[in-house]
Design a protein around this motif. Structure first.
Motif, PDB file in Angstrom:
ATOM      1  N   HIS A 134       8.662   5.317   8.921  1.00  0.00           N
ATOM      2  CA  HIS A 134       7.711   4.249   9.212  1.00  0.00           C
ATOM      3  C   HIS A 134       7.376   3.502   7.919  1.00  0.00           C
ATOM      4  O   HIS A 134       6.991   4.127   6.926  1.00  0.00           O
ATOM      5  N   TYR A 135       7.489   2.186   7.964  1.00  0.00           N
ATOM      6  CA  TYR A 135       7.179   1.358   6.801  1.00  0.00           C
ATOM      7  C   TYR A 135       6.147   0.296   7.166  1.00  0.00           C
ATOM      8  O   TYR A 135       6.263  -0.368   8.211  1.00  0.00           O
ATOM      9  N   ASP A 136       5.140   0.146   6.314  1.00  0.00           N
ATOM     10  CA  ASP A 136       4.312  -1.054   6.363  1.00  0.00           C
ATOM     11  C   ASP A 136       5.057  -2.143   5.607  1.00  0.00           C
ATOM     12  O   ASP A 136       5.556  -1.910   4.499  1.00  0.00           O
ATOM     13  N   VAL A 137       5.140  -3.323   6.208  1.00  0.00           N
ATOM     14  CA  VAL A 137       5.924  -4.410   5.630  1.00  0.00           C
ATOM     15  C   VAL A 137       5.041  -5.642   5.440  1.00  0.00           C
ATOM     16  O   VAL A 137       4.311  -6.042   6.349  1.00  0.00           O
ATOM     17  N   VAL A 138       5.113  -6.228   4.245  1.00  0.00           N
ATOM     18  CA  VAL A 138       4.488  -7.526   3.979  1.00  0.00           C
ATOM     19  C   VAL A 138       5.544  -8.413   3.330  1.00  0.00           C
ATOM     20  O   VAL A 138       6.151  -8.028   2.330  1.00  0.00           O
ATOM     21  N   VAL A 139       5.771  -9.580   3.925  1.00  0.00           N
ATOM     22  CA  VAL A 139       6.742 -10.528   3.376  1.00  0.00           C
ATOM     23  C   VAL A 139       6.013 -11.818   3.022  1.00  0.00           C
ATOM     24  O   VAL A 139       5.404 -12.456   3.893  1.00  0.00           O
ATOM     25  N   ASP A 140       6.068 -12.191   1.750  1.00  0.00           N
ATOM     26  CA  ASP A 140       5.497 -13.462   1.293  1.00  0.00           C
ATOM     27  C   ASP A 140       6.636 -14.424   0.988  1.00  0.00           C
ATOM     28  O   ASP A 140       7.602 -14.057   0.301  1.00  0.00           O
ATOM     29  N   LEU A 160       7.539  -2.986   0.792  1.00  0.00           N
ATOM     30  CA  LEU A 160       7.842  -1.942   1.773  1.00  0.00           C
ATOM     31  C   LEU A 160       7.163  -0.655   1.343  1.00  0.00           C
ATOM     32  O   LEU A 160       7.435  -0.138   0.262  1.00  0.00           O
ATOM     33  N   VAL A 161       6.266  -0.141   2.169  1.00  0.00           N
ATOM     34  CA  VAL A 161       5.547   1.094   1.854  1.00  0.00           C
ATOM     35  C   VAL A 161       5.860   2.135   2.914  1.00  0.00           C
ATOM     36  O   VAL A 161       5.576   1.932   4.110  1.00  0.00           O
ATOM     37  N   ASN A 162       6.454   3.245   2.501  1.00  0.00           N
ATOM     38  CA  ASN A 162       6.732   4.346   3.412  1.00  0.00           C
ATOM     39  C   ASN A 162       5.407   4.992   3.809  1.00  0.00           C
ATOM     40  O   ASN A 162       4.702   5.557   2.969  1.00  0.00           O
TER      41      ASN A 162
END
Length: 316
Positions: free
Chosen positions: A46-52, A63-65
């Motif tokens: 599971h990854y938290d994803v932020v794309v700027d 990408l944070v596991n």
């Protein structure tokens, strides 16, 4: 005639969704937030994803596991493409075409490219949502062949599912928000602004991780531990027609932020984000640096071995 009319209607509807989606991407900036789930060797990551994104070809994908807190950043700016591990004060610099060199389920422009490249996009709709299915292009993962994108009635993607040849979902991206007026400027794409306040912890090897996938005919030969001044390195050797060497060592954080230029290719394969050359692969995970070296493995075999090392950990 009925089938012809239905196919024509389907294509016209998909064209409408694609056209409206393309209009939304005619913007100077956006920020996407969501969660990405990846199946690797029957394990789920599971990854938290932020794309700027900023006009001028600037991208920053964080990408944070969620299982272990391991954070990595893929950054694209005027100088090149970087893979950054903030907690370790480290970065690899690539001359790469990312994110345009293959499908990226978490990059909005990549989704549009896949849809525009496929003349046979399949359209469906239900409960004020639109569904577009298309082929995908994952150069180093031939098992991934298609995707299904769920759009809201405002033509914004809400969910992306990537399927393998057996029709099983391997990657799922649930998009929680897309902000077309985010509060950031060009400075966030400066590599100097990516170092974490938590830098720089140093870990030790407490266990050896063994690959659960081996090419046919490949056998484990031996294991060797080499001690250095303040660390140790484990060397695992595998023999056969598809022989290779796997090296593991505790990550060392330099006192000053370190950028290492590489001639390799940036790859994100299942749970591995690393540097791939014709004969080697290196990546960082859970406070350890990994290297696979082989003259006999294909790129995809290198990546399969690498992704399988996170499955089972056998204590020394």
């Amino acid at each position: 005639m009925t089938c012809f009319l239905l196919l024509g209607c389907s294509r016209n509807n998909s064209n409408t969704v694609i056209s409206e989606y393309k209009k939304l991407l005619n913007t100077d900036k956006y920020e996407l937030t969501g969660q990405m789930d990846i199946i690797s060797n029957e394990d789920l990551y599971h990854y938290d994803v932020v794309v700027d994104y900023l006009e001028g070809d600037y991208y920053k994908a964080t990408l944070v596991n969620k299982d272990n807190g391991h954070e990595q950043i893929i950054l694209k700016n005027d100088d090149g493409v970087y893979v950054i591990t903030p907690d370790l004060n480290k970065s690899f610099k690539f001359q790469s075409e990312w994110p345009y060199n293959g499908s990226q389920a978490y990059i909005l422009e990549s989704l549009l490219k896949d849809l525009e490249s496929d003349p046979n996009v399949v359209f469906d709709s239900k409960d004020e949502e639109y569904y577009l299915s298309s082929s995908v292009n994952y150069p180093n993962n031939s098992s991934l062949i298609s995707q299904k994108i769920t759009f809201s009635k405002e033509y914004l993607p809400k969910k992306v599912e990537v399927f393998n040849k057996e029709g099983i979902v391997n990657i799922t991206v649930n998009i929680s928000n897309i902000d077309f007026k985010p509060n950031f400027d060009k400075e966030i794409f400066d590599i100097k602004n990516t170092v974490s306040d938590n830098c720089c912890s140093v870990s030790k090897i407490t266990d050896i991780v063994y690959p659960m996938y081996l090419p046919e005919g490949t056998l484990f030969k031996n294991e060797e531990t080499i001690k250095t001044d303040n660390s140790e390195r484990v060397i695992l050797t595998f023999t056969g027609e598809k022989s290779f060497t796997l090296i593991e060592e505790a990550s060392k954080a330099p006192e000053e932020f370190e950028v290492t230029a590489t001639s390799g290719e940036l790859v994100f394969y299942e749970n591995v984000l690393g540097n791939l050359t014709g004969t080697s692969l290196n990546w960082t995970m859970d406070g350890k640096d990994y290297y696979i070296i082989s003259d006999n493995l294909t790129n995809e075999e290198l990546l399969k071995v690498a992704s399988s090392t996170a499955v089972v950990s056998l204590t020394k």
